[in-house]
Design a protein around this motif. Structure first.
Motif, PDB file in Angstrom:
ATOM      1  N   ALA A  96       0.850  -1.192   0.000  1.00 45.36           N
ATOM      2  CA  ALA A  96       0.000   0.000   0.000  1.00 45.36           C
ATOM      3  C   ALA A  96       0.876   1.228   0.000  1.00 45.36           C
ATOM      4  CB  ALA A  96      -0.915  -0.003   1.208  1.00 45.36           C
ATOM      5  N   LEU A  97       0.642   2.125  -0.942  1.00 43.22           N
ATOM      6  CA  LEU A  97       1.384   3.388  -0.991  1.00 43.22           C
ATOM      7  C   LEU A  97       0.751   4.414  -0.060  1.00 43.22           C
ATOM      8  CD1 LEU A  97       3.604   5.105  -2.318  1.00 43.22           C
ATOM      9  CD2 LEU A  97       1.872   5.801  -3.993  1.00 43.22           C
ATOM     10  N   CYS A  98      -0.569   4.398   0.004  1.00 39.34           N
ATOM     11  CA  CYS A  98      -1.296   5.363   0.821  1.00 39.34           C
ATOM     12  C   CYS A  98      -2.067   4.628   1.914  1.00 39.34           C
ATOM     13  CB  CYS A  98      -2.296   6.142  -0.016  1.00 39.34           C
ATOM     14  SG  CYS A  98      -1.570   6.972  -1.437  1.00 39.34           S
ATOM     15  N   MET A  99      -1.992   5.155   3.118  1.00 35.81           N
ATOM     16  CA  MET A  99      -2.745   4.612   4.246  1.00 35.81           C
ATOM     17  C   MET A  99      -3.558   5.734   4.857  1.00 35.81           C
ATOM     18  SD  MET A  99      -2.011   1.407   4.501  1.00 35.81           S
ATOM     19  CE  MET A  99      -2.834   1.173   6.069  1.00 35.81           C
ATOM     20  N   GLY A 100      -4.787   5.424   5.232  1.00 34.55           N
ATOM     21  CA  GLY A 100      -5.632   6.442   5.823  1.00 34.55           C
ATOM     22  C   GLY A 100      -6.471   5.900   6.963  1.00 34.55           C
ATOM     23  N   TRP A 101      -6.927   6.824   7.786  1.00 33.31           N
ATOM     24  CA  TRP A 101      -7.898   6.493   8.841  1.00 33.31           C
ATOM     25  C   TRP A 101      -9.133   7.359   8.620  1.00 33.31           C
ATOM     26  CZ3 TRP A 101      -7.749   2.697  12.465  1.00 33.31           C
ATOM     27  CH2 TRP A 101      -6.526   2.062  12.709  1.00 33.31           C
ATOM     28  N   PHE A 102     -10.269   6.715   8.729  1.00 31.66           N
ATOM     29  CA  PHE A 102     -11.553   7.387   8.630  1.00 31.66           C
ATOM     30  C   PHE A 102     -12.368   7.017   9.862  1.00 31.66           C
ATOM     31  CE2 PHE A 102     -11.730   8.919   4.172  1.00 31.66           C
ATOM     32  CZ  PHE A 102     -10.557   8.366   3.700  1.00 31.66           C
ATOM     33  N   ARG A 103     -13.452   7.740  10.102  1.00 30.57           N
ATOM     34  CA  ARG A 103     -14.322   7.393  11.204  1.00 30.57           C
ATOM     35  C   ARG A 103     -15.780   7.675  10.825  1.00 30.57           C
ATOM     36  NH1 ARG A 103     -12.519  12.135  15.511  1.00 30.57           N
ATOM     37  NH2 ARG A 103     -13.487  13.901  14.436  1.00 30.57           N
ATOM     38  N   GLN A 104     -16.663   6.961  11.495  1.00 31.81           N
ATOM     39  CA  GLN A 104     -18.088   7.147  11.234  1.00 31.81           C
ATOM     40  C   GLN A 104     -18.859   7.004  12.539  1.00 31.81           C
ATOM     41  OE1 GLN A 104     -19.716   4.593   8.182  1.00 31.81           O
ATOM     42  NE2 GLN A 104     -21.434   5.963   7.858  1.00 31.81           N
ATOM     43  N   GLY A 128      -7.812  12.675   1.513  1.00 32.57           N
ATOM     44  CA  GLY A 128      -9.042  12.705   2.292  1.00 32.57           C
ATOM     45  C   GLY A 128     -10.263  12.177   1.588  1.00 32.57           C
ATOM     46  N   SER A 129     -10.085  11.648   0.394  1.00 28.92           N
ATOM     47  CA  SER A 129     -11.217  11.175  -0.383  1.00 28.92           C
ATOM     48  C   SER A 129     -11.499   9.708  -0.102  1.00 28.92           C
ATOM     49  CB  SER A 129     -10.942  11.365  -1.869  1.00 28.92           C
ATOM     50  OG  SER A 129     -11.952  10.754  -2.647  1.00 28.92           O
ATOM     51  N   ILE A 130     -12.730   9.383   0.224  1.00 26.01           N
ATOM     52  CA  ILE A 130     -13.094   7.986   0.468  1.00 26.01           C
ATOM     53  C   ILE A 130     -12.826   7.149  -0.770  1.00 26.01           C
ATOM     54  CG2 ILE A 130     -15.049   6.438   0.840  1.00 26.01           C
ATOM     55  CD1 ILE A 130     -16.187   8.465   2.782  1.00 26.01           C
ATOM     56  N   SER A 131     -13.088   7.715  -1.925  1.00 26.90           N
ATOM     57  CA  SER A 131     -12.889   6.972  -3.173  1.00 26.90           C
ATOM     58  C   SER A 131     -11.421   6.800  -3.517  1.00 26.90           C
ATOM     59  CB  SER A 131     -13.607   7.682  -4.328  1.00 26.90           C
ATOM     60  OG  SER A 131     -13.044   8.963  -4.533  1.00 26.90           O
ATOM     61  N   GLY A 132     -10.552   7.404  -2.733  1.00 21.36           N
ATOM     62  CA  GLY A 132      -9.126   7.253  -2.969  1.00 21.36           C
ATOM     63  C   GLY A 132      -8.530   5.989  -2.379  1.00 21.36           C
ATOM     64  N   TYR A 133      -9.348   5.193  -1.731  1.00 25.24           N
ATOM     65  CA  TYR A 133      -8.865   3.988  -1.062  1.00 25.24           C
ATOM     66  C   TYR A 133      -9.653   2.775  -1.534  1.00 25.24           C
ATOM     67  CZ  TYR A 133      -6.593   7.411   1.879  1.00 25.24           C
ATOM     68  OH  TYR A 133      -5.820   8.454   2.318  1.00 25.24           O
ATOM     69  N   ALA A 134      -8.939   1.782  -2.006  1.00 21.11           N
ATOM     70  CA  ALA A 134      -9.584   0.596  -2.546  1.00 21.11           C
ATOM     71  C   ALA A 134      -9.834  -0.472  -1.486  1.00 21.11           C
ATOM     72  CB  ALA A 134      -8.721   0.005  -3.659  1.00 21.11           C
ATOM     73  N   TYR A 135      -9.096  -0.393  -0.393  1.00 30.46           N
ATOM     74  CA  TYR A 135      -9.164  -1.457   0.608  1.00 30.46           C
ATOM     75  C   TYR A 135      -9.523  -0.876   1.978  1.00 30.46           C
ATOM     76  CZ  TYR A 135      -6.590  -3.660  -3.142  1.00 30.46           C
ATOM     77  OH  TYR A 135      -6.204  -4.124  -4.376  1.00 30.46           O
ATOM     78  N   TRP A 136     -10.369  -1.609   2.692  1.00 34.02           N
ATOM     79  CA  TRP A 136     -10.860  -1.135   3.981  1.00 34.02           C
ATOM     80  C   TRP A 136     -10.871  -2.256   5.005  1.00 34.02           C
ATOM     81  CZ3 TRP A 136     -12.499   3.911   4.849  1.00 34.02           C
ATOM     82  CH2 TRP A 136     -12.540   4.729   3.711  1.00 34.02           C
ATOM     83  N   GLY A 137     -10.596  -1.878   6.269  1.00 33.23           N
ATOM     84  CA  GLY A 137     -10.762  -2.811   7.363  1.00 33.23           C
ATOM     85  C   GLY A 137     -12.197  -2.791   7.847  1.00 33.23           C
ATOM     86  N   ARG A 138     -12.476  -3.605   8.858  1.00 35.02           N
ATOM     87  CA  ARG A 138     -13.832  -3.712   9.369  1.00 35.02           C
ATOM     88  C   ARG A 138     -14.118  -2.717  10.475  1.00 35.02           C
ATOM     89  NH1 ARG A 138     -15.520 -10.127   9.469  1.00 35.02           N
ATOM     90  NH2 ARG A 138     -15.188 -10.504   7.245  1.00 35.02           N
ATOM     91  N   ARG A 162      -3.461   8.888  -5.168  1.00 34.88           N
ATOM     92  CA  ARG A 162      -2.636   9.946  -5.741  1.00 34.88           C
ATOM     93  C   ARG A 162      -3.463  10.958  -6.510  1.00 34.88           C
ATOM     94  NH1 ARG A 162       2.319  11.106  -3.697  1.00 34.88           N
ATOM     95  NH2 ARG A 162       3.725   9.305  -3.707  1.00 34.88           N
ATOM     96  N   SER A 163      -4.476  10.496  -7.208  1.00 35.32           N
ATOM     97  CA  SER A 163      -5.264  11.398  -8.049  1.00 35.32           C
ATOM     98  C   SER A 163      -6.429  12.022  -7.303  1.00 35.32           C
ATOM     99  CB  SER A 163      -5.777  10.645  -9.277  1.00 35.32           C
ATOM    100  OG  SER A 163      -6.614   9.562  -8.888  1.00 35.32           O
ATOM    101  N   ARG A 164      -6.932  11.374  -6.258  1.00 36.66           N
ATOM    102  CA  ARG A 164      -8.133  11.858  -5.590  1.00 36.66           C
ATOM    103  C   ARG A 164      -7.855  12.529  -4.258  1.00 36.66           C
ATOM    104  NH1 ARG A 164     -11.897   6.580  -7.188  1.00 36.66           N
ATOM    105  NH2 ARG A 164     -11.436   6.729  -9.430  1.00 36.66           N
TER     106      ARG A 164
END
Length: 120
Positions: free
Chosen positions: A28-36, A102-112, A97-99
């Motif tokens: 993975a080149l990019c790693m992110g954290w999101f919350r809901q 902070g873009s949700i669509s910029g990440y293809a893989y997600w944890g639970r 890289r293109s999105r």
């Protein structure tokens, strides 16, 4: 294929700290954290581009949260409004890289996700 497993969530009082971890299998080149939070949309928290070690933060957590190259998220000075399910996300670079970080669509893989609850 990248697989992500979050850990480290829990309950803490306001002003406390938690450290979230994200175990990653695959590249993975990019790693992110999101919350809901319940009844709210998923929002971006922080991101890191592992290639250049660049880090990015949402204004709401800047100065309190730190994302590291080991994909962990150190959360200090927690507030009740930080209560949410926290998700780790990753991308090979094609999307992020293109999105933007902070873009949700910029990440293809997600944890639970892992739950964080901050009480006042």
């Amino acid at each position: 294929q990248v697989q992500l497993v979050e850990s480290g969530g829990g309950s803490v009082q306001a002003g406390g700290s938690l450290r979230l971890s994200c175990a990653v299998s695959g590249y993975a080149l990019c790693m992110g954290w999101f919350r809901q939070a319940p009844g709210k949309e998923r929002e971006w928290v922080a991101a890191i581009y592992t290639g250049g070690s660049s880090t990015y933060y949402a204004d709401s957590v800047k100065g309190r949260f730190t994302i590291s190259r080991d994909n962990s998220l150190q959360m200090n000075s927690l507030k009740p409004e930080d209560t949410a399910m926290y998700y780790c996300a990753a991308d090979s670079g094609v999307n992020c890289r293109s999105r933007g970080p902070g873009s949700i669509s910029g990440y293809a893989y997600w944890g639970r996700g892992t739950q964080v609850t901050v009480s006042s």
